[in-house]
Design an enzyme around this catalytic site. Sequence first.
Site, PDB file in Angstrom:
ATOM      1  N   HIS A 126       0.833  -1.205   0.000  1.00 21.56           N
ATOM      2  CA  HIS A 126       0.000   0.000   0.000  1.00 21.56           C
ATOM      3  C   HIS A 126       0.869   1.257   0.000  1.00 21.56           C
ATOM      4  O   HIS A 126       1.868   1.313   0.720  1.00 21.56           O
ATOM      5  CB  HIS A 126      -0.833   0.070   1.274  1.00 21.56           C
ATOM      6  CG  HIS A 126      -2.003  -0.851   1.331  1.00 21.56           C
ATOM      7  ND1 HIS A 126      -1.879  -2.211   1.455  1.00 21.56           N
ATOM      8  CD2 HIS A 126      -3.334  -0.581   1.318  1.00 21.56           C
ATOM      9  CE1 HIS A 126      -3.100  -2.743   1.522  1.00 21.56           C
ATOM     10  NE2 HIS A 126      -3.995  -1.781   1.434  1.00 21.56           N
ATOM     11  N   ASN A 157       8.343  -3.509   2.972  1.00 21.60           N
ATOM     12  CA  ASN A 157       6.934  -3.284   3.306  1.00 21.60           C
ATOM     13  C   ASN A 157       6.597  -3.616   4.754  1.00 21.60           C
ATOM     14  O   ASN A 157       5.985  -2.817   5.460  1.00 21.60           O
ATOM     15  CB  ASN A 157       6.048  -4.126   2.378  1.00 21.60           C
ATOM     16  CG  ASN A 157       4.582  -4.018   2.717  1.00 21.60           C
ATOM     17  OD1 ASN A 157       4.089  -2.937   3.031  1.00 21.60           O
ATOM     18  ND2 ASN A 157       3.881  -5.137   2.658  1.00 21.60           N
ATOM     19  N   ASP A 270      14.537  18.202  -0.944  1.00 22.08           N
ATOM     20  CA  ASP A 270      15.317  18.616  -2.128  1.00 22.08           C
ATOM     21  C   ASP A 270      15.956  17.410  -2.822  1.00 22.08           C
ATOM     22  O   ASP A 270      15.966  17.314  -4.048  1.00 22.08           O
ATOM     23  CB  ASP A 270      16.437  19.598  -1.735  1.00 22.08           C
ATOM     24  CG  ASP A 270      15.906  21.012  -1.523  1.00 22.08           C
ATOM     25  OD1 ASP A 270      14.793  21.315  -2.004  1.00 22.08           O
ATOM     26  OD2 ASP A 270      16.611  21.806  -0.875  1.00 22.08           O
ATOM     27  N   GLU A 273      13.295  15.616  -4.705  1.00 23.46           N
ATOM     28  CA  GLU A 273      12.881  16.374  -5.900  1.00 23.46           C
ATOM     29  C   GLU A 273      13.880  16.149  -7.031  1.00 23.46           C
ATOM     30  O   GLU A 273      13.512  15.987  -8.193  1.00 23.46           O
ATOM     31  CB  GLU A 273      12.765  17.877  -5.580  1.00 23.46           C
ATOM     32  CG  GLU A 273      11.551  18.186  -4.707  1.00 23.46           C
ATOM     33  CD  GLU A 273      11.296  19.674  -4.541  1.00 23.46           C
ATOM     34  OE1 GLU A 273      12.250  20.480  -4.695  1.00 23.46           O
ATOM     35  OE2 GLU A 273      10.138  20.037  -4.236  1.00 23.46           O
ATOM     36  N   ASP A 279       7.912  18.233  -8.039  1.00 18.56           N
ATOM     37  CA  ASP A 279       8.001  19.445  -7.212  1.00 18.56           C
ATOM     38  C   ASP A 279       7.040  19.283  -6.043  1.00 18.56           C
ATOM     39  O   ASP A 279       5.835  19.396  -6.203  1.00 18.56           O
ATOM     40  CB  ASP A 279       7.662  20.694  -8.028  1.00 18.56           C
ATOM     41  CG  ASP A 279       7.786  21.967  -7.192  1.00 18.56           C
ATOM     42  OD1 ASP A 279       8.318  21.903  -6.060  1.00 18.56           O
ATOM     43  OD2 ASP A 279       7.347  23.038  -7.666  1.00 18.56           O
ATOM     44  N   PHE A 280       7.595  19.019  -4.870  1.00 14.93           N
ATOM     45  CA  PHE A 280       6.770  18.798  -3.689  1.00 14.93           C
ATOM     46  C   PHE A 280       6.465  20.118  -2.985  1.00 14.93           C
ATOM     47  O   PHE A 280       7.244  21.072  -3.051  1.00 14.93           O
ATOM     48  CB  PHE A 280       7.483  17.854  -2.717  1.00 14.93           C
ATOM     49  CG  PHE A 280       7.772  16.503  -3.325  1.00 14.93           C
ATOM     50  CD1 PHE A 280       6.732  15.653  -3.676  1.00 14.93           C
ATOM     51  CD2 PHE A 280       9.067  16.103  -3.577  1.00 14.93           C
ATOM     52  CE1 PHE A 280       6.995  14.412  -4.260  1.00 14.93           C
ATOM     53  CE2 PHE A 280       9.337  14.865  -4.145  1.00 14.93           C
ATOM     54  CZ  PHE A 280       8.293  14.020  -4.497  1.00 14.93           C
ATOM     55  N   GLN A 289       9.513  26.822   1.431  1.00 20.33           N
ATOM     56  CA  GLN A 289       9.993  25.579   0.796  1.00 20.33           C
ATOM     57  C   GLN A 289      11.515  25.514   0.853  1.00 20.33           C
ATOM     58  O   GLN A 289      12.093  24.462   1.155  1.00 20.33           O
ATOM     59  CB  GLN A 289       9.579  25.513  -0.681  1.00 20.33           C
ATOM     60  CG  GLN A 289       8.141  25.132  -0.941  1.00 20.33           C
ATOM     61  CD  GLN A 289       7.883  24.960  -2.436  1.00 20.33           C
ATOM     62  OE1 GLN A 289       8.481  24.119  -3.101  1.00 20.33           O
ATOM     63  NE2 GLN A 289       6.976  25.768  -2.976  1.00 20.33           N
ATOM     64  N   GLU A 293      12.636  22.220   2.819  1.00 20.66           N
ATOM     65  CA  GLU A 293      13.001  21.158   1.874  1.00 20.66           C
ATOM     66  C   GLU A 293      14.487  20.850   1.889  1.00 20.66           C
ATOM     67  O   GLU A 293      14.915  19.807   1.393  1.00 20.66           O
ATOM     68  CB  GLU A 293      12.545  21.527   0.455  1.00 20.66           C
ATOM     69  CG  GLU A 293      11.031  21.574   0.332  1.00 20.66           C
ATOM     70  CD  GLU A 293      10.540  21.771  -1.095  1.00 20.66           C
ATOM     71  OE1 GLU A 293      11.366  22.056  -1.984  1.00 20.66           O
ATOM     72  OE2 GLU A 293       9.319  21.633  -1.307  1.00 20.66           O
TER      73      GLU A 293
HETATM   74 MN    MN Z   1       2.407  -1.839   3.596  1.00 25.03          MN
HETATM   75 MN    MN Z   2       9.181  21.961  -3.578  1.00 20.86          MN
END
Ligand code: MN
Ligand code: MN
Length: 299
Positions: A126, A157, A270, A273, A279-280, A289, A293
Amino acid sequence: MKKIFYILATSVAIFLGSCKEDEAKPSKSEASIHLTLGNPSNARIDENTPENYLMSISQYALSYNSTKGHANWVSWIVDNSWLGSVDRTDNFRPNDEIPIQWYRVNHYDYFSPPNGTTPTGFDRGHMCPSADRTKIRDDNSATFLMTNMIPQAPRNNQQTWASLEDYTRSLVGANSNMGAYVISGTYGTGGDCPAGKFESLQRGKINVPERTWKIIVLMPLVNTGSVFAPLGTIGDDATRVNNNTRVIAVDMPNSQTINTNWRTYRVSVDFLEQKTGLDFLSRVPQSIQDVIEARVDNL
Ligand code: MN
Ligand code: MN
């Protein structure tokens, strides 16, 4: 005056007319509370961008990559308002909302390697965790759509990734006045599982990612005087992110050799990214940011 009114009325009529034409096609909203801090790849509901196709439901939003057979990223809110006590529905299933011309990954596909014979032993991992959606059954069920899964090394996981999920819920669960915006995804090709290393599954229809990453932005909930309001319900949460906001970012190998301590995989936003080309936190003011970041969490 009359003439101006006529021009205005005509323009409004033309405008309404063109809206109506659009409404003839099935129109879905591209807005989502889960994207309040940004849409990392500017994904749209557009079948002409099959490698960056927005799929938004009330429980989470994601960018689907039909070439890879899994999402580029999944984004969701978690706070106590999403947490309850419903059981895992465990109903892994294809997502019928995938445009019909693209392959719909099925629940058994992860057990089929490129030659279609030997089970590989990757987990259906997930992105938005089942345990983050336990208030009502429909919410939990939504996490079992195959578009929310990646082929994930079991040790990643079940141990490292799972312990970061648990840690996140411990920060935002009952009696907490905090919530989190979470974004997770993958990059690269080639991961390993007990049966060996694979680049793809189901005769090449599904990419096996090389790395798994996640970004967690921890936010105080707004105190309304009587209750703490769930994230996304009051004002614009992007305006409440500041230079002191805690951001946890991790970058992990999709491998059985993974260290089980998630803290050893912390990186800056960063860094992610640069690795992903995404681009977060793009709705957060740039000057903020720049600070949050560049930092690597060390709590
Ligand atoms: Mn999981
Ligand atoms: Mn960003």
